[in-house]
Design an enzyme around this catalytic site. Sequence first.
Site, PDB file in Angstrom:
ATOM      1  N   ASP A 189       0.873  -1.178   0.000  1.00  0.00           N
ATOM      2  CA  ASP A 189       0.000   0.000   0.000  1.00  0.00           C
ATOM      3  C   ASP A 189       0.904   1.220   0.000  1.00  0.00           C
ATOM      4  OD1 ASP A 189      -2.210   1.909   0.561  1.00  0.00           O
ATOM      5  OD2 ASP A 189      -3.314   0.119   1.118  1.00  0.00           O
ATOM      6  N   HIS A 268      -3.634   2.599  -4.746  1.00  0.00           N
ATOM      7  CA  HIS A 268      -2.898   2.407  -3.490  1.00  0.00           C
ATOM      8  C   HIS A 268      -1.471   1.972  -3.767  1.00  0.00           C
ATOM      9  CE1 HIS A 268      -5.999   2.957  -0.386  1.00  0.00           C
ATOM     10  NE2 HIS A 268      -6.847   2.503  -1.274  1.00  0.00           N
ATOM     11  N   GLU A 324     -10.626   1.711  -4.670  1.00  0.00           N
ATOM     12  CA  GLU A 324     -10.410   3.153  -4.513  1.00  0.00           C
ATOM     13  C   GLU A 324      -9.459   3.787  -5.533  1.00  0.00           C
ATOM     14  OE1 GLU A 324     -11.412   4.010   0.078  1.00  0.00           O
ATOM     15  OE2 GLU A 324      -9.370   3.315  -0.234  1.00  0.00           O
TER      16      GLU A 324
END
Length: 689
Positions: A189, A268, A324
């Site tokens: 991440d 990410h 996301e």
Amino acid sequence: MKNSTFFSRLLLVALFCGGSHFLQAQSVIPVPLQMEQTEGAFVFKASQPIYTNLQGEELKLLNATVSSLKYTDNLSAVAKGHIVLEKTESNVPESAEGYTLSVTPQGIRIASRSDAGLYYGLMTVKQMSEKDGGNLRVPACLITDQPRFAYRGFMMDVSRHFRSKEFVKKQIDAMTQFKLNRLHLHLTDGAGWRIEIKKYPRLTEFAAWRPDAVWKDWWFKDNGRKYCEEGTPGAYGGYYTQDDIRELLDYAAKHHITIIPEIEMPAHSEEVLAAYPELSCSGEPYKNAEFCIGNEKTFEFLENVLTEVMELFPSEYIHIGGDEANKNPWKECPKCQQRMKDEGLKDVDELQSYAIHRMEVFLNKHGRKLLGWDEIMQGGLAPNATVMSWRGEEGGLKAVRSGHRAVMTPSEYFYLDYYQDAPISQPEAIGGYVPLEKVYSYDPVKPEMSAEEAALIYGVQANQWAEYIPTDEYYEYMMYPRLLAVAEVGWSVPERKDFADFHRRALKAVDDLSAQGYHPFPLKDEVGHRPESRQPIEHLALNKPVTYNAPFNETYKAAGDKALTDGIRGDWTYSDGRWQGFISRNRLDVTIDLGQSTEIGSIGADFMQAAGPEVFLPAEVIISVSDDGKNFKELKRETHQVSREPGFAFVNHTWTGKTSARYVRYQARSGKELGGWIFTDEIVVLPPR
Ligand SMILES: [Zn+2]
């Protein structure tokens, strides 16, 4: 930890077990399918041999965690007074993880189709054991048990704050006691890459390290979100070498836990793109969080990484993240635009879907399956993919309706980084409010599902992100005892679930875990729901019509037009369907019509701050009244200093005095610098005292 054996650990637990024999037998988590208490107890020495007819790999695996295991091909000849583990196909539950357990004063017999079932039978015995002089005592009982779901998982975020392999093993020790069988490691991440990839050394010599230990400092401070070279003074981070990973995999396998690796894509990925900026749309470090999907080198990189990952991890599933993504850079990037043209993709959702499809083809070609967060459905779901539903349950429901498997991990039930008790009584967390009872109440199978759809619910998983969890102790504090509720949701049938009974067992489990060196939340001290939320409030504006001079947000609309005068006040989280949220023009601005001129003594409202998700207290509050709804008289105008601190707070802003009016107007706005959300639950108007 590595050398501990079943009975040495069993003894450790038993030292701290108290209470009556009856309670002892009823202390099993997750609660077994069928359990009958019988007369007496079996008392035995910890060193007593355990006889089994398991052979080969299964025997080897069990031998790793159970000492004094003895093989025999003739279990019926084993004398009374012993423990017997019998692998058999007759009179045992269907599931390979199921078992029958019979405890009589003459001995213990566990039967199952597999070593996993025998192992779980022993875990049940372990929870029921108590010390009796120099011996162990297990109350007599008959148990038939098997799991409701095949997938019973926990996700550990080791990117935001790295956790040592010793810490991971310690959690495996706990997970296995409660029959959890999947550990999903969030290995990559923006906050740091955590797995050695031989082909890309910059991922671990650079992208695994940052100058700030605390994620919040690193993320929010000026010129933050940078990485540094391994070995730089103050460099914070870490990673698992490939040997570490093999060690963890071996340890997990011995505890019947499958580790599922997650490699995040296409978003990410700030840390990758800082180390290898040529894989981003801008080509520059610190500019993008998403891979460039128009660039073939991106796929070369991802396939090379996944090849090394597959060489290490034997799991059926490889998790590719998928959540996301900010797709805006793809709209501007010539390579991404070219890709869309070449492949006939009509929007950036389809561009993301193209990338996920390609990764699925690659994984399938190597005999693996793709698992991803529910956003992988955007632009069309890859044909064999399994969906992990975190943004509520919709993604999972949609997946099973279209014939895909789903693992349910809805944030409002299963995010263990949310507060588990009144935030005012807790160390800072990211927000939300997910007490033990809420976790326990979850059922992934819905009444409207067909039998075929329900069968596609693969299981459940708790996710514990770690942005706000810097230490190991705090990580365990957030994990336990809520993870035990997840274990019971995953294993036990709804007919056997009962929160009051679970709560009693969880209190004991918290003591047991503390005695084993864990740091669980002290459940006995739980404060519980926000007092204001426990009963409706009577006041002058109750059920009166509200005009919105600035609109509420549709996602956080609570009861819509009625929310602010329905007498219902919110709990500790803004997402409970009681708090109403305002982001448009960063303000709340409502007028309430009391219907007639009314004597008023106070006008007030509560506001919440949850800095993590950008919910802030108001910087300005204006309270005014009017007789005609046009000309307002200001009763109160106050400005307030607002900032990211405190992380969590509740504040009431009330005017008190004496006036009379028909219309009441309440305005509250965010700080200019901070922006963010305003949340309130009720405009309370009271008569003069
Ligand atoms: Zn691009």
